[in-house]
Design a protein around this motif. Structure first.
Motif, PDB file in Angstrom:
ATOM      1  N   GLU A 348      -6.245  -2.617  -2.682  1.00 15.57           N
ATOM      2  CA  GLU A 348      -5.417  -3.585  -3.406  1.00 15.57           C
ATOM      3  C   GLU A 348      -4.630  -2.955  -4.549  1.00 15.57           C
ATOM      4  O   GLU A 348      -3.740  -3.592  -5.124  1.00 15.57           O
ATOM      5  CB  GLU A 348      -6.296  -4.724  -3.935  1.00 15.57           C
ATOM      6  CG  GLU A 348      -5.530  -5.996  -4.239  1.00 15.57           C
ATOM      7  CD  GLU A 348      -6.442  -7.168  -4.535  1.00 15.57           C
ATOM      8  OE1 GLU A 348      -5.918  -8.244  -4.861  1.00 15.57           O
ATOM      9  OE2 GLU A 348      -7.679  -7.021  -4.436  1.00 15.57           O
ATOM     10  N   LEU A 349      -4.916  -1.697  -4.876  1.00 19.60           N
ATOM     11  CA  LEU A 349      -4.080  -0.995  -5.851  1.00 19.60           C
ATOM     12  C   LEU A 349      -2.651  -0.874  -5.364  1.00 19.60           C
ATOM     13  O   LEU A 349      -1.744  -0.570  -6.149  1.00 19.60           O
ATOM     14  CB  LEU A 349      -4.658   0.401  -6.125  1.00 19.60           C
ATOM     15  CG  LEU A 349      -6.029   0.443  -6.810  1.00 19.60           C
ATOM     16  CD1 LEU A 349      -6.536   1.876  -6.880  1.00 19.60           C
ATOM     17  CD2 LEU A 349      -5.964  -0.166  -8.200  1.00 19.60           C
ATOM     18  N   PHE A 495       2.197 -11.651 -10.040  1.00 20.00           N
ATOM     19  CA  PHE A 495       1.298 -10.916 -10.915  1.00 20.00           C
ATOM     20  C   PHE A 495       0.207 -10.222 -10.107  1.00 20.00           C
ATOM     21  O   PHE A 495       0.414  -9.119  -9.636  1.00 20.00           O
ATOM     22  CB  PHE A 495       0.709 -11.816 -11.998  1.00 20.00           C
ATOM     23  CG  PHE A 495      -0.040 -11.049 -13.050  1.00 20.00           C
ATOM     24  CD1 PHE A 495       0.628 -10.132 -13.848  1.00 20.00           C
ATOM     25  CD2 PHE A 495      -1.402 -11.220 -13.248  1.00 20.00           C
ATOM     26  CE1 PHE A 495      -0.056  -9.402 -14.814  1.00 20.00           C
ATOM     27  CE2 PHE A 495      -2.088 -10.504 -14.204  1.00 20.00           C
ATOM     28  CZ  PHE A 495      -1.411  -9.597 -14.987  1.00 20.00           C
ATOM     29  N   SER A 496      -0.924 -10.883  -9.870  1.00 16.81           N
ATOM     30  CA  SER A 496      -1.996 -10.272  -9.078  1.00 16.81           C
ATOM     31  C   SER A 496      -1.875 -10.602  -7.599  1.00 16.81           C
ATOM     32  O   SER A 496      -2.757 -10.257  -6.810  1.00 16.81           O
ATOM     33  CB  SER A 496      -3.361 -10.754  -9.587  1.00 16.81           C
ATOM     34  OG  SER A 496      -3.482 -12.157  -9.450  1.00 16.81           O
ATOM     35  N   MET A 497      -0.792 -11.261  -7.214  1.00 13.99           N
ATOM     36  CA  MET A 497      -0.536 -11.603  -5.820  1.00 13.99           C
ATOM     37  C   MET A 497       0.829 -11.038  -5.425  1.00 13.99           C
ATOM     38  O   MET A 497       1.780 -11.089  -6.204  1.00 13.99           O
ATOM     39  CB  MET A 497      -0.559 -13.125  -5.628  1.00 13.99           C
ATOM     40  CG  MET A 497      -1.872 -13.768  -6.038  1.00 13.99           C
ATOM     41  SD  MET A 497      -1.844 -15.564  -5.949  1.00 13.99           S
ATOM     42  CE  MET A 497      -1.731 -15.811  -4.180  1.00 13.99           C
ATOM     43  N   PHE A 525      -1.170  -6.416   4.875  1.00 16.96           N
ATOM     44  CA  PHE A 525      -2.426  -5.997   4.244  1.00 16.96           C
ATOM     45  C   PHE A 525      -2.194  -4.714   3.456  1.00 16.96           C
ATOM     46  O   PHE A 525      -1.519  -3.797   3.936  1.00 16.96           O
ATOM     47  CB  PHE A 525      -3.497  -5.719   5.310  1.00 16.96           C
ATOM     48  CG  PHE A 525      -3.894  -6.917   6.115  1.00 16.96           C
ATOM     49  CD1 PHE A 525      -5.061  -7.610   5.834  1.00 16.96           C
ATOM     50  CD2 PHE A 525      -3.095  -7.367   7.162  1.00 16.96           C
ATOM     51  CE1 PHE A 525      -5.433  -8.711   6.581  1.00 16.96           C
ATOM     52  CE2 PHE A 525      -3.458  -8.468   7.912  1.00 16.96           C
ATOM     53  CZ  PHE A 525      -4.619  -9.146   7.627  1.00 16.96           C
ATOM     54  N   HIS A 526      -2.745  -4.657   2.231  1.00 18.37           N
ATOM     55  CA  HIS A 526      -2.911  -3.369   1.581  1.00 18.37           C
ATOM     56  C   HIS A 526      -3.932  -2.598   2.414  1.00 18.37           C
ATOM     57  O   HIS A 526      -4.992  -3.151   2.764  1.00 18.37           O
ATOM     58  CB  HIS A 526      -3.439  -3.537   0.150  1.00 18.37           C
ATOM     59  CG  HIS A 526      -2.564  -4.399  -0.717  1.00 18.37           C
ATOM     60  ND1 HIS A 526      -1.296  -4.029  -1.091  1.00 18.37           N
ATOM     61  CD2 HIS A 526      -2.793  -5.618  -1.290  1.00 18.37           C
ATOM     62  CE1 HIS A 526      -0.770  -4.973  -1.857  1.00 18.37           C
ATOM     63  NE2 HIS A 526      -1.655  -5.940  -1.989  1.00 18.37           N
ATOM     64  N   ALA A 527      -3.646  -1.363   2.733  1.00 25.18           N
ATOM     65  CA  ALA A 527      -4.537  -0.659   3.661  1.00 25.18           C
ATOM     66  C   ALA A 527      -4.709   0.797   3.259  1.00 25.18           C
ATOM     67  O   ALA A 527      -3.752   1.462   2.848  1.00 25.18           O
ATOM     68  CB  ALA A 527      -3.974  -0.742   5.089  1.00 25.18           C
ATOM     69  N   TRP A 532      -8.946  -2.760   4.162  1.00 29.88           N
ATOM     70  CA  TRP A 532      -7.720  -3.552   4.243  1.00 29.88           C
ATOM     71  C   TRP A 532      -7.917  -4.795   3.376  1.00 29.88           C
ATOM     72  O   TRP A 532      -9.004  -5.383   3.358  1.00 29.88           O
ATOM     73  CB  TRP A 532      -7.430  -3.993   5.676  1.00 29.88           C
ATOM     74  CG  TRP A 532      -6.982  -2.894   6.606  1.00 29.88           C
ATOM     75  CD1 TRP A 532      -7.052  -1.557   6.401  1.00 29.88           C
ATOM     76  CD2 TRP A 532      -6.403  -3.079   7.901  1.00 29.88           C
ATOM     77  NE1 TRP A 532      -6.562  -0.870   7.486  1.00 29.88           N
ATOM     78  CE2 TRP A 532      -6.152  -1.786   8.430  1.00 29.88           C
ATOM     79  CE3 TRP A 532      -6.085  -4.187   8.684  1.00 29.88           C
ATOM     80  CZ2 TRP A 532      -5.583  -1.589   9.685  1.00 29.88           C
ATOM     81  CZ3 TRP A 532      -5.520  -3.997   9.931  1.00 29.88           C
ATOM     82  CH2 TRP A 532      -5.273  -2.715  10.429  1.00 29.88           C
ATOM     83  N   VAL A 533      -6.853  -5.192   2.652  1.00 31.14           N
ATOM     84  CA  VAL A 533      -6.918  -6.396   1.813  1.00 31.14           C
ATOM     85  C   VAL A 533      -5.719  -7.275   2.149  1.00 31.14           C
ATOM     86  O   VAL A 533      -4.569  -6.828   2.067  1.00 31.14           O
ATOM     87  CB  VAL A 533      -6.911  -6.049   0.310  1.00 31.14           C
ATOM     88  CG1 VAL A 533      -6.950  -7.330  -0.527  1.00 31.14           C
ATOM     89  CG2 VAL A 533      -8.082  -5.151  -0.045  1.00 31.14           C
ATOM     90  N   LEU A 534      -5.973  -8.510   2.530  1.00 34.83           N
ATOM     91  CA  LEU A 534      -4.903  -9.452   2.864  1.00 34.83           C
ATOM     92  C   LEU A 534      -3.999  -9.677   1.661  1.00 34.83           C
ATOM     93  O   LEU A 534      -4.468  -9.939   0.552  1.00 34.83           O
ATOM     94  CB  LEU A 534      -5.511 -10.779   3.322  1.00 34.83           C
ATOM     95  CG  LEU A 534      -4.526 -11.910   3.645  1.00 34.83           C
ATOM     96  CD1 LEU A 534      -3.628 -11.542   4.809  1.00 34.83           C
ATOM     97  CD2 LEU A 534      -5.293 -13.205   3.925  1.00 34.83           C
TER      98      LEU A 534
END
Length: 664
Positions: A348-349, A495-497, A525-527, A532-534
């Motif tokens: 997610e970075l 912001f965080s999304m 996805f961040h991968a 992986w992060v949706l």
């Protein structure tokens, strides 16, 4: 007066939506200086009768009666006043995020003020001296600093003068004391409204421009410095009054502030003319020869001596910019940081590719912390990368926040980091629940996913197919879907999304949904190699029921094939029934208005694992304010740049590192 006291020549700091500062109009500034010369001529004309009646010998005799002890007191008061003046620059550098350390900022500040208040043309001369003293600062930035110092001091002077006149009113021609105090109350009300606006509307849009007000904490610091500056400047003048002059310091101070105001109007060097006539008018009981002698001596101590010292410093050598705690703009600014971000387990970075988040560095650690500014709060998100969370990281965050006049906060941190923060004295509260699965053990053959299986069957019956994106993305179709989705929902959260932008999505793993060859939705996805992060879920208007479930299911299958250990469906806010106290009412309203119940049902249909996430701040009030400002930054984010920037070699290097980390 000095460059920080020529407030009529500047406006509050204005930036466009893209953040570009409006250029200084030197022609307009020069016009104001010409007007100042005309005004000082008018003031001197008004003084001519008084000056003609004065006995020059009496003035010189009064000046000669000032003994060495009073000269020493005046010079000491001048030193304290200039120390406060220098601190203005340190605060403004922090506020503007220039990266200049406090010491060289103060040095450039007091030298520019000492010279500009003597030679005049404060906005121009002050900018040129700051430019000379800080070689790493551009002339445009030096001008911006000079204008911001002047504007913030003008506001502080007005509020301070209102306070003083309310406590110790002076008689003004044609105005009663009650009227003077009424104007003072009005000034205080306007100052309070400005502080409230800074708290509630940190970025006030006026057409294409954005008025960015300093944080209330910064305003309080500048107001305190204005009090120290003007009080000790008045003390320097009071110390030079010849013995026997019956004027107390408390009686002199309000008249002194109003005389400074007259200098603002004229814009002349040192306020020559307006300052004298205003002070004489407000202190009619003082013998004019003694008062003018004191003003002459004061100009020597407060203007002449600092100007000589400033000329020596400017001629000697410029100051070095140095380093100050700060959040760098983006991870690609430093190859080392870029490499650490790419290698970290936290996919997610990748939010930093959006451009509104940066990296908080800590000198005592090799890595950093993803951080961003939400109103008057400096927020560190997730876990530190390249290093373990520690007390040093918390201190670095607090120092960086303090340097910008903001409050510090942690957001969406793990239970481990929350425990460390609590041990360090921070106040901690649950803020979200992360929803995640292990793709390697994921299966549809379990009772808890029966509802999910029904959705997938509906999607399959409609002819929906899910494929991982390979090669160039179908960007035109994705843009059309994203634009429709955004318009139907009144915008995107930020912001965080993540928010949809072509260059941003190209950094991600994308799953595509088609029906008969037509794109009907996608998920990104961040991968990296382990997680992986949706991020984005964008169904088209003609997407069949079950499209988003099918996209997540397809992503889980693709992640399993890639050996990914963890797939996160991102975070959910806590359920209102799980929260006690006043916050429960807030969460109930949030669930009702934002469709949180439907999102929860969607994610829980995958029978996921749950991990709590926390928010933390140094105190309970700071935690409450941080929560409000983070929520506002998420729901009303600043606009993204309209046009995608052209790729640069540095950006391509980061992309290659990022892609290599995902495939290794």
């Amino acid at each position: 007066m000095s460059d920080h006291r020529k407030g009529t020549a500047v406006a509050a700091q204005l930036t466009s939506d893209e953040g570009a500062t409006r250029p200084l109009r030197f022609g307009a500034a020069a016009g104001r200086q010409v007007l100042g010369i005309v005004l000082v001529g008018a003031f001197l004309w008004a003084l001519r009768d008084r000056l003609a009646m004065l006995d020059g010998a009496a003035v010189m005799a009064a000046l000669a009666r000032v003994d060495i002890a009073h000269w020493a007191l005046a010079l000491a008061a001048t030193f304290v006043s200039f120390a406060a003046l220098a601190q203005y620059d340190a605060i403004i550098h922090r506020l503007l995020g220039t990266g200049t350390a406090a010491r060289p900022a103060r040095r450039a500040g007091w030298t520019s003020i000492a010279l500009s208040q003597t030679i005049g043309f404060g906005l121009v001369s002050g900018a040129l001296v700051r430019w000379r003293m800080l070689p790493e600062t551009s002339l445009a930035r030096a001008t911006k600093i000079t204008a911001t110092v002047a504007a913030t001091f003008l506001i502080s002077w007005a509020v301070l003068t209102a306070h003083v006149l309310l406590i110790a009113p002076v008689s003004l021609p044609g105005l009663s004391l009650a009227t003077v105090q009424g104007f003072a109350l009005l000034g205080l009300a306007l100052g309070g409204a400005l502080a409230l606006a800074a708290l509630l509307l940190p970025g006030l849009k006026i057409g294409r421009l954005t008025l960015r007000l300093p944080a209330p904490a910064v305003m309080a610091q500048i107001l305190a410095l204005a009090l120290i500056d003007t009080a000790f400047a008045a003390l320097a003048l009071w110390a030079l009054l010849p013995s026997g002059t019956d004027i107390g310091l408390l009686a002199l101070f309000p008249a002194f502030l109003l005389a400074l105001g007259a200098g603002f109007v004229s814009g002349t060097p040192g306020g020559v003319g307006p300052f004298e006539i205003t002070l004489i008018s407000l202190l009619p009981s003082a013998p004019e020869p003694e008062l003018l002698a004191a003003i002459l001596a004061w100009r020597i101590a407060y203007f002449g001596v600092p100007a000589l010292a400033a000329m020596a410093v400017v001629a000697l050598r410029p100051a070095r910019a140095g380093d100050a705690p700060q959040v760098v703009a983006a991870p690609m600014d430093c190859p080392q940081i870029s490499h650490l971000v790419a290698q970290d387990r936290q996919a997610e970075l990748g939010l930093m590719h959006q451009g509104n988040l940066g990296v908080l560095r800590c000198d005592r650690a090799p890595g950093g912390w993803m951080a961003g500014r939400a109103g008057q709060t400096l927020v560190a998100l997730l876990e530190p990368f390249g290093t373990a969370p520690s007390g040093g990281m918390f201190n670095a965050l607090r120092e960086a926040a303090r340097a910008e006049g903001r409050r510090a906060s942690l957001y969406k941190v793990s239970g481990r980091t929350a425990a460390l923060a609590r041990k360090a004295g921070w106040v901690v509260a649950p803020v979200a629940t992360e929803v995640w699965l292990d793709p390697r053990s994921y299966t549809l053959d379990c009772p808890s996913r029966s509802g999910l299986r029904r959705k997938l069957r509906k999607a399959a019956k409609a002819g929906l197919t899910i494929t991982p994106a390979e090669g160039p993305l179908p960007m035109a179709e994705m843009i059309a879907i994203a634009d429709h989705w955004r318009g139907a929902r009144g915008g995107e959260r930020g912001f965080s999304m993540g928010r949809f932008a072509p260059d941003y999505v190209r950094q991600q793993q994308v799953m595509l949904a088609h029906v008969k060859g037509k794109l009907v939705g996608f998920a990104s996805f961040h991968a990296n190699r382990t997680e992986w992060v949706l991020d984005l879920m964008r169904p088209g208007e003609d997407a069949p029921d079950g499209t988003m479930q099918a996209l997540i299911n397809g992503a889980l299958e693709a992640a399993a094939q890639a050996g990914v250990k963890r797939l996160s469906l991102a975070a959910l806010p806590p359920r209102a029934e799980d929260i006690s106290g006043p916050a429960a009412h807030i969460w109930r309203r949030a669930e009702k208005g934002a469709g949180a119940a439907g999102l929860r049902q969607f994610k829980m249909s995958f029978a996921p694992n749950l991990s709590p996430r926390y928010i933390a701040a140094p105190s309970a009030p700071a935690l409450a304010l941080a929560g409000v400002e983070i929520a506002r930054a998420i729901h009303r984010p600043a606009p993204l740049t309209a046009h995608e920037p052209a790729p640069t070699p540095a950006l391509e290097m980061v992309r290659n590192l990022w892609r290599a980390s995902r495939s290794s």
